[in-house]
Design an enzyme around this catalytic site. Structure first.
Site, short mmCIF file in Angstrom:
data_model
loop_
_atom_site.label_atom_id
_atom_site.label_comp_id
_atom_site.label_asym_id
_atom_site.label_seq_id
_atom_site.Cartn_x
_atom_site.Cartn_y
_atom_site.Cartn_z
N SER A 1 0.73 -1.37 0.26
CA SER A 1 0.44 0.46 0.14
C SER A 1 0.82 1.79 -0.30
O SER A 1 2.13 0.82 0.32
CB SER A 1 -1.13 -0.09 0.72
N LYS A 2 0.15 2.45 -0.09
CA LYS A 2 0.54 3.35 -0.52
C LYS A 2 1.49 4.11 0.77
O LYS A 2 3.12 4.35 1.33
CB LYS A 2 -0.02 4.61 -0.23
N ARG A 3 1.06 3.21 2.03
CA ARG A 3 2.08 4.09 3.63
C ARG A 3 3.04 2.59 3.70
O ARG A 3 3.90 3.52 5.06
CB ARG A 3 0.62 3.28 4.51
N ASP A 4 2.89 1.89 2.80
CA ASP A 4 3.82 0.97 3.07
C ASP A 4 4.70 0.74 2.55
O ASP A 4 6.62 0.27 2.08
CB ASP A 4 3.54 -0.63 2.81
N GLY A 5 4.62 2.13 1.74
CA GLY A 5 6.02 2.77 0.41
C GLY A 5 5.82 2.47 -1.27
O GLY A 5 6.90 2.51 -1.64
#
Ligand code: GLU
Length: 484
Positions: free
Chosen positions: A255-259
């Site tokens: 996901s976006k949060r994971d990079g």
């Protein structure tokens, strides 16, 4: 070709320009590039833009820019040119039509005039009965056929025999699919554009592709591709399906949060291309050792298809950040100075390269990515900002009952006044001072650091004072004393 003839390796990265190229996508590009380099072969960039509805303006340039910035530009492609071009599918429509013709004549392709409404109805009926949708071959019946001038698509007729089709995947091993599970897929759409399947196979053949390294989300398409290769009577390439790239826990999509961000965003944050290459190579590949960071020539030398793993890869951004910091620490200072262009605080614009080089030496060990440079070094170029109340808060703390914060600063100012501001003389002047004042060196040094940098953590005190120089250091001490 006899088995002793070495095949010349030609690989392609074939993204669709449907958005920005992010880290999962570029992993495929890197693996292709490495495999080409490992074999002294050719890497190709092919833009698969036949899905006009999903086309994103500017994506093509962004893909080319990202590959160049990452140091893995192709040998042949839209910018590079090459004998097998054009490398953008929308510029190759004639070729697809030429190749559809013989398949239409042989009956491998057939015309279908069914309206979208009819197909939707069939799909809904299939869904209601819980079976996978398969086109009912309505238009194969002569009575249902219409004029060639009426809008229609060309479908691929899934053969009745053999029962299954399979291949030896270079990563996954033997894979077989039952033909009865396959639908008569569209090869040429009503707008005259080929579908992904048709264009992909025609181009892989015309571009003499030897190996297809692509993400395993394309696995279900491969049986269709093999049927096309068969219908054309062409020799298919070696397929190697790369494991998915998941989030750091390995059980969720990245996901976006994971990079999951674009390559350009990583570069803008000051991740080094060499760190990204080394990190991306580890997403689904290893050389069987415990080595963590690889120089690119090491990757080229060691990259083989046998060592690509089957299980999904975990994208751990912290590991990338660690690798980046590691490579920054290893970098010769002058090279780092060159690389840090564009990452300095705006206030550094009037400073000389020599001064910046001194500053950089002090923060090199703490930099994890280059965009941290601005915040870490701001105080070297502008007067510290005490407005946060940092001086008062510190002065109030119990550590500065006796001697007080102001006394520490005054004593320090006096002690360094006659120093030549070399690190050694600053140390000689300040180290004994704590004992004279009856406090700990940590407490004294912390007061000085806050006064001259405006922050609690900064590079070593003597180095910082030496780089700032006499005039600036004394002025800042005076200002802090005045403010208290
Ligand atoms: N155009 C496909 C994509 O966007 C290419 C898949 C393949 O490499 O065959 O990933």
């Amino acid at each position: 070709m006899s088995s002793s003839t070495p095949i010349s390796v030609r690989v392609r990265f074939a993204p669709s320009p449907t958005g920005f190229l992010h880290v999962g996508g570029i992993r495929s590009a890197l693996f292709n590039w490495l495999w080409a380099r490992h074999n002294g072969g050719i890497s190709i960039l092919r833009i698969e833009d036949t899905d006009r509805a999903r086309y994103v303006e500017g994506a093509l340039d962004q893909i080319c820019d990202s590959l160049e910035a990452l140091g893995i530009a192709p040998d042949e492609g839209p910018r590079e040119g090459g004998e097998y071009g054009p490398y953008v599918q929308s510029e190759r429509l004639d070729l697809y039509h030429q190749h559809a013709k013989p398949l239409l004549e042989s009956g491998a392709l057939y015309r279908c005039w069914c309206s979208p409404e009819r197909l939707t109805k069939l799909r809904e009926e299939a869904q209601a009965t819980g079976v996978a949708f398969k086109y009912d071959r309505h238009c194969l019946i002569a009575a249902n056929q219409r004029s060639e001038t009426e809008p229609h698509v060309l479908r691929f007729r899934i053969p009745d025999a053999p029962e299954s089709i399979g291949w030896d995947d270079a990563v996954r091993g033997r894979l077989d699919f039952k033909l009865t599970d396959l639908d008569d897929f569209v090869a040429i759409k009503a707008d005259g554009f080929p579908t992904y399947h048709f264009a992909n196979v025609v181009d892989d053949h015309l571009m003499a592709i030897s190996h297809v390294l692509r993400a395993d989300e394309w696995l279900p398409s491969t049986p269709k591709h093999l049927l096309l290769w068969q219908a054309f009577d062409w020799q298919p390439p070696v397929y190697a399906h790369l494991p998915a790239v998941l989030g750091p826990t390995g059980n969720k999509k990245l996901s976006k949060r994971d990079g999951a961000q674009s390559v350009q965003e990583y570069l803008d944050e000051g991740y080094l291309p060499e760190a990204l290459r080394s990190f991306l190579a580890s997403l689904g590949w290893n050389d069987g050792t415990t080595q963590e960071v690889y120089a690119t020539d090491e990757l080229v030398e060691r990259f083989t298809l046998e060592r690509i793993q089957r299980s999904p890869a975990k994208f751990d951004k912290d590991r990338l950040t660690w690798m980046n910091g590691f490579l920054i620490r290893q970098m010769p200072l002058d090279k780092l100075l060159e690389r840090s262009r564009g990452f300095w605080p705006a206030s550094a614009s009037d400073s000389s390269m020599t001064y910046r080089r001194h500053v950089l030496r002090l923060v090199q060990d703490r930099l994890k990515f280059l965009s941290e440079l601005s915040e870490l070094t701001e105080f070297f170029f502008t007067e510290p900002d005490y407005r946060s109340g940092i001086l008062e808060t510190e002065a109030d703390s119990d550590r500065y009952r006796h001697p007080t914060f102001a006394v520490c600063l005054r004593a320090a100012r006096q002690a360094v006044e006659n120093s030549d501001f070399s690190e050694a003389s600053l140390e000689a002047a300040l180290r004994p001072l704590a004992e004279e004042l009856g406090t700990k060196t940590g407490v004294l040094f912390s007061a000085i650091r806050i006064a001259i940098t405006g922050q609690k953590s900064a590079p070593g005190l003597f180095e910082t004072l030496a780089v700032l120089g006499r005039e600036t250091s004394l002025r800042r001490l005076d200002n802090a004393i005045k403010q208290l």
